[in-house]
Design a protein around this motif. Structure first.
Motif, PDB file in Angstrom:
ATOM      1  N   GLU A 177      15.401   8.055   0.974  1.00 40.08           N
ATOM      2  CA  GLU A 177      16.474   9.346   1.621  1.00 40.08           C
ATOM      3  C   GLU A 177      15.384  10.380   2.387  1.00 40.08           C
ATOM      4  OE1 GLU A 177      19.807  10.243   1.505  1.00 40.08           O
ATOM      5  OE2 GLU A 177      20.099   7.825   0.993  1.00 40.08           O
ATOM      6  N   THR A 178      14.110  10.319   1.920  1.00 39.77           N
ATOM      7  CA  THR A 178      13.293  11.172   2.678  1.00 39.77           C
ATOM      8  C   THR A 178      12.048  10.309   3.057  1.00 39.77           C
ATOM      9  OG1 THR A 178      13.758  13.109   1.204  1.00 39.77           O
ATOM     10  CG2 THR A 178      11.830  13.235   2.594  1.00 39.77           C
ATOM     11  N   PRO A 179      12.134  10.266   4.243  1.00 38.03           N
ATOM     12  CA  PRO A 179      11.135   9.249   5.066  1.00 38.03           C
ATOM     13  C   PRO A 179       9.674   9.763   5.019  1.00 38.03           C
ATOM     14  CG  PRO A 179      12.909   9.466   6.512  1.00 38.03           C
ATOM     15  CD  PRO A 179      13.013  10.479   5.448  1.00 38.03           C
ATOM     16  N   ALA A 180       8.657   8.951   4.889  1.00 36.77           N
ATOM     17  CA  ALA A 180       7.399   9.293   5.060  1.00 36.77           C
ATOM     18  C   ALA A 180       6.847  10.328   4.237  1.00 36.77           C
ATOM     19  CB  ALA A 180       7.021   9.904   6.554  1.00 36.77           C
ATOM     20  N   SER A 181       7.340  10.393   2.793  1.00 41.12           N
ATOM     21  CA  SER A 181       7.426  11.425   1.959  1.00 41.12           C
ATOM     22  C   SER A 181       6.494  10.915   0.675  1.00 41.12           C
ATOM     23  CB  SER A 181       8.730  11.861   1.518  1.00 41.12           C
ATOM     24  OG  SER A 181       9.524  10.708   0.982  1.00 41.12           O
ATOM     25  N   PHE A 182       6.086   9.778   0.583  1.00 40.09           N
ATOM     26  CA  PHE A 182       5.082   9.417  -0.602  1.00 40.09           C
ATOM     27  C   PHE A 182       3.898   8.725  -0.157  1.00 40.09           C
ATOM     28  CE2 PHE A 182       4.248   7.007  -4.422  1.00 40.09           C
ATOM     29  CZ  PHE A 182       4.829   7.850  -5.632  1.00 40.09           C
ATOM     30  N   THR A 183       2.787   9.142  -1.162  1.00 42.03           N
ATOM     31  CA  THR A 183       1.411   8.847  -0.991  1.00 42.03           C
ATOM     32  C   THR A 183       0.806   8.757  -2.446  1.00 42.03           C
ATOM     33  OG1 THR A 183      -0.439   9.049   0.396  1.00 42.03           O
ATOM     34  CG2 THR A 183       0.721  11.143  -0.303  1.00 42.03           C
ATOM     35  N   CYS A 184      -0.276   8.083  -2.137  1.00 49.05           N
ATOM     36  CA  CYS A 184      -1.249   7.827  -3.409  1.00 49.05           C
ATOM     37  C   CYS A 184      -2.708   7.773  -3.003  1.00 49.05           C
ATOM     38  CB  CYS A 184      -0.826   6.618  -4.266  1.00 49.05           C
ATOM     39  SG  CYS A 184       0.697   6.596  -5.084  1.00 49.05           S
ATOM     40  N   VAL A 185      -3.497   8.138  -4.152  1.00 45.96           N
ATOM     41  CA  VAL A 185      -4.885   7.929  -3.873  1.00 45.96           C
ATOM     42  C   VAL A 185      -5.408   7.337  -5.247  1.00 45.96           C
ATOM     43  CG1 VAL A 185      -5.414  10.465  -4.786  1.00 45.96           C
ATOM     44  CG2 VAL A 185      -7.149   9.111  -3.568  1.00 45.96           C
ATOM     45  N   VAL A 186      -5.967   6.295  -5.125  1.00 44.89           N
ATOM     46  CA  VAL A 186      -6.605   5.707  -6.227  1.00 44.89           C
ATOM     47  C   VAL A 186      -8.069   5.413  -6.077  1.00 44.89           C
ATOM     48  CG1 VAL A 186      -6.105   3.609  -7.666  1.00 44.89           C
ATOM     49  CG2 VAL A 186      -4.311   4.623  -6.738  1.00 44.89           C
ATOM     50  N   ALA A 187      -8.814   5.866  -7.144  1.00 41.07           N
ATOM     51  CA  ALA A 187     -10.178   5.621  -6.803  1.00 41.07           C
ATOM     52  C   ALA A 187     -10.543   4.001  -6.737  1.00 41.07           C
ATOM     53  CB  ALA A 187     -11.152   6.437  -7.538  1.00 41.07           C
ATOM     54  N   GLN A 188      -9.976   3.322  -7.653  1.00 44.30           N
ATOM     55  CA  GLN A 188     -10.411   1.837  -7.907  1.00 44.30           C
ATOM     56  C   GLN A 188      -9.288   1.108  -8.209  1.00 44.30           C
ATOM     57  OE1 GLN A 188     -13.244   1.731 -11.241  1.00 44.30           O
ATOM     58  NE2 GLN A 188     -15.220   1.912  -9.907  1.00 44.30           N
ATOM     59  N   ARG A 189      -8.804   0.632  -7.098  1.00 40.10           N
ATOM     60  CA  ARG A 189      -7.538  -0.235  -7.009  1.00 40.10           C
ATOM     61  C   ARG A 189      -7.977  -1.789  -7.758  1.00 40.10           C
ATOM     62  NH1 ARG A 189      -6.541  -0.563  -1.194  1.00 40.10           N
ATOM     63  NH2 ARG A 189      -8.613  -0.381  -1.243  1.00 40.10           N
ATOM     64  N   ARG A 190      -6.840  -2.300  -8.262  1.00 44.19           N
ATOM     65  CA  ARG A 190      -7.193  -3.883  -8.473  1.00 44.19           C
ATOM     66  C   ARG A 190      -7.306  -4.686  -7.390  1.00 44.19           C
ATOM     67  NH1 ARG A 190      -2.387  -4.776 -13.300  1.00 44.19           N
ATOM     68  NH2 ARG A 190      -3.129  -3.040 -14.755  1.00 44.19           N
ATOM     69  N   ALA A 191      -7.655  -5.869  -7.534  1.00 43.71           N
ATOM     70  CA  ALA A 191      -7.783  -6.872  -6.215  1.00 43.71           C
ATOM     71  C   ALA A 191      -6.504  -6.993  -5.627  1.00 43.71           C
ATOM     72  CB  ALA A 191      -8.506  -7.953  -6.907  1.00 43.71           C
ATOM     73  N   ALA A 192      -6.910  -7.149  -4.382  1.00 45.03           N
ATOM     74  CA  ALA A 192      -5.661  -7.227  -3.457  1.00 45.03           C
ATOM     75  C   ALA A 192      -4.632  -8.309  -4.088  1.00 45.03           C
ATOM     76  CB  ALA A 192      -5.830  -7.436  -1.903  1.00 45.03           C
ATOM     77  N   ASP A 193      -3.408  -8.418  -4.024  1.00 42.41           N
ATOM     78  CA  ASP A 193      -2.561  -9.194  -4.610  1.00 42.41           C
ATOM     79  C   ASP A 193      -1.298  -9.300  -3.766  1.00 42.41           C
ATOM     80  OD1 ASP A 193      -1.011 -10.919  -6.181  1.00 42.41           O
ATOM     81  OD2 ASP A 193      -1.231  -9.832  -8.029  1.00 42.41           O
ATOM     82  N   PRO A 194      -1.026  -9.636  -2.826  1.00 40.88           N
ATOM     83  CA  PRO A 194       0.165  -9.542  -1.864  1.00 40.88           C
ATOM     84  C   PRO A 194       1.192 -10.575  -2.815  1.00 40.88           C
ATOM     85  CG  PRO A 194      -1.412 -10.954  -0.756  1.00 40.88           C
ATOM     86  CD  PRO A 194      -1.972 -10.251  -1.726  1.00 40.88           C
ATOM     87  N   GLY A 195       1.004 -11.435  -3.175  1.00 35.83           N
ATOM     88  CA  GLY A 195       1.816 -12.395  -4.182  1.00 35.83           C
ATOM     89  C   GLY A 195       2.465 -11.555  -4.992  1.00 35.83           C
ATOM     90  N   GLY A 196       1.835 -10.884  -6.003  1.00 42.27           N
ATOM     91  CA  GLY A 196       2.230  -9.763  -6.824  1.00 42.27           C
ATOM     92  C   GLY A 196       3.104  -8.812  -6.587  1.00 42.27           C
ATOM     93  N   MET A 197       2.759  -8.336  -5.304  1.00 42.18           N
ATOM     94  CA  MET A 197       3.712  -7.282  -4.573  1.00 42.18           C
ATOM     95  C   MET A 197       4.951  -7.903  -4.148  1.00 42.18           C
ATOM     96  SD  MET A 197       3.821  -3.967  -3.632  1.00 42.18           S
ATOM     97  CE  MET A 197       2.548  -3.341  -3.288  1.00 42.18           C
ATOM     98  N   ASP A 198       4.755  -9.234  -3.676  1.00 37.33           N
ATOM     99  CA  ASP A 198       6.211  -9.895  -3.266  1.00 37.33           C
ATOM    100  C   ASP A 198       7.181  -9.944  -4.541  1.00 37.33           C
ATOM    101  OD1 ASP A 198       8.106 -11.813  -2.556  1.00 37.33           O
ATOM    102  OD2 ASP A 198       6.740 -12.821  -1.151  1.00 37.33           O
ATOM    103  N   ASP A 199       6.496 -10.637  -5.370  1.00 33.91           N
ATOM    104  CA  ASP A 199       7.578 -10.718  -6.677  1.00 33.91           C
ATOM    105  C   ASP A 199       7.928  -9.164  -7.287  1.00 33.91           C
ATOM    106  OD1 ASP A 199       6.684 -13.285  -6.557  1.00 33.91           O
ATOM    107  OD2 ASP A 199       5.134 -13.187  -8.309  1.00 33.91           O
ATOM    108  N   PHE A 200       7.137  -8.293  -7.356  1.00 35.90           N
ATOM    109  CA  PHE A 200       7.404  -6.918  -7.616  1.00 35.90           C
ATOM    110  C   PHE A 200       8.678  -6.277  -6.953  1.00 35.90           C
ATOM    111  CE2 PHE A 200       7.396  -2.237  -7.174  1.00 35.90           C
ATOM    112  CZ  PHE A 200       7.437  -1.872  -8.328  1.00 35.90           C
ATOM    113  N   LEU A 201       8.373  -6.592  -5.695  1.00 35.22           N
ATOM    114  CA  LEU A 201       9.600  -5.867  -4.853  1.00 35.22           C
ATOM    115  C   LEU A 201      10.871  -6.613  -5.035  1.00 35.22           C
ATOM    116  CD1 LEU A 201       7.606  -5.117  -1.434  1.00 35.22           C
ATOM    117  CD2 LEU A 201       8.470  -3.441  -3.044  1.00 35.22           C
ATOM    118  N   VAL A 202      10.713  -8.094  -5.110  1.00 33.28           N
ATOM    119  CA  VAL A 202      12.137  -8.560  -5.359  1.00 33.28           C
ATOM    120  C   VAL A 202      12.697  -8.513  -6.707  1.00 33.28           C
ATOM    121  CG1 VAL A 202      12.815 -11.219  -5.477  1.00 33.28           C
ATOM    122  CG2 VAL A 202      11.443 -10.808  -3.637  1.00 33.28           C
ATOM    123  N   LYS A 203      11.875  -8.455  -7.687  1.00 29.35           N
ATOM    124  CA  LYS A 203      12.379  -8.027  -9.175  1.00 29.35           C
ATOM    125  C   LYS A 203      13.016  -6.788  -9.183  1.00 29.35           C
ATOM    126  CE  LYS A 203      11.142  -8.501 -13.965  1.00 29.35           C
ATOM    127  NZ  LYS A 203       9.950  -8.688 -14.850  1.00 29.35           N
TER     128      LYS A 203
END
Length: 287
Positions: A177-203
């Motif tokens: 509802e409010t565009p361009a309004s969310f952001t995060c800072v994470v010092a140490q992210r897990r390894a890049a996992d586009p497949g996991g993101m795909d599954d997360f968004l679909v689920k």
């Protein structure tokens, strides 16, 4: 000697003051169920209010908001659910609670909410909450606190009220509802996992609401509307710590993760025309 004693007392005084300040900040953060100012964190801004959560809370908030979209509910539903989760668990998937209460909403197996395993599944528990919420007559217009209480039947019937503003802000941002309004800072992210993101968004959003394509280091997500596209973008950012997201592009707007501070959305122009989101993952392995 007197000068040395005076200096020692001055140092001790400074130490005490710093300890009191640190303790006060920690108490404030605990009371408001938000991270410390220098910790990994995510922010949602809507109107003149900004809500801060940590990455763990952000991901669960994303599930709660995303599931409201999957069920084709108005953003108010996410506000109600988030206010409830704030009070019941601090938006955390707790494996303990009063009596046999568990999970994001502290649902009880003994009260028919499901098995322990089911309740500890945040998608299951969120779906269960919405199903009960939709049975509350007038939930779309009734007071948020009162709807939450009608579902939870808490011994503290007014407790959800103090979380309403934070819940509304998170819901407005994470449902798009409010565009361009969310952001995060994470010092140490897990390894890049586009497949996991795909599954997360679909689920979370449902296969009928998003079409995802891409490989290697990026995903292209086509949503049904600009509002839904912003929801995708914000839900993805809320999951940065888990799936190693590096950047997002949506129409003329872009976001790039920074480990040194909260990155701002960059761009100008209309926010209600694009319905395609590109998610970038630096260093992702081919799928």
């Amino acid at each position: 000697m007197k000068a040395a004693r005076a200096a020692l007392w001055a140092v001790l005084g400074i130490v005490v003051v710093l300890a009191l300040v640190a303790g006060g900040v920690a108490l404030w953060a605990g009371y408001n169920k938000s991270p410390l100012p220098i910790a990994d964190r995510c922010t949602a801004t809507a109107g003149d209010h900004t809500t801060t959560v940590d990455p763990e809370q952000a991901r669960y908030a994303a599930i709660i908001a995303g599931m409201s979209i999957k069920r084709d509910l108005v953003p108010r539903a996410a506000s109600i659910a988030l206010a409830t989760a704030y009070q019941e668990s601090g938006i955390r998937n707790l494996d303990y609670g009063h009596a046999d209460s568990l999970g994001l909403f502290q649902q009880r197996p003994s009260k028919g909410w499901g098995t322990e395993e089911q309740i500890m599944d945040p998608w299951y528990s969120t779906r269960s909450f919405y199903r009960e919420m939709e049975k509350v007559k007038g939930w779309r217009t009734k007071d948020i606190n009162d709807v939450a209480q009608a579902v939870q039947r808490s011994a503290y019937p007014e407790a959800y009220r103090r979380h309403e503003q934070n819940a509304r802000t998170l819901a407005s941002s994470l449902t798009g509802e409010t565009p361009a309004s969310f952001t995060c800072v994470v010092a140490q992210r897990r390894a890049a996992d586009p497949g996991g993101m795909d599954d997360f968004l679909v689920k979370t959003l449902g296969a009928a609401n998003v079409t995802i394509s891409g490989k290697d280091d990026r995903l292209t997500v086509t949503a049904g509307s600009p509002i839904r596209a912003w929801a995708v973008a914000h839900l993805a950012i809320a999951s940065t710590s888990v799936y190693g997201l590096s950047g997002v592009t949506l129409g003329p707007y872009s976001w790039a993760h920074s480990t040194s501070g909260l990155a701002e959305w960059v761009g100008n122009g209309p926010t209600d025309t694009a319905s395609e989101v590109v998610l970038v993952f630096d260093g992702a392995k081919p799928r």
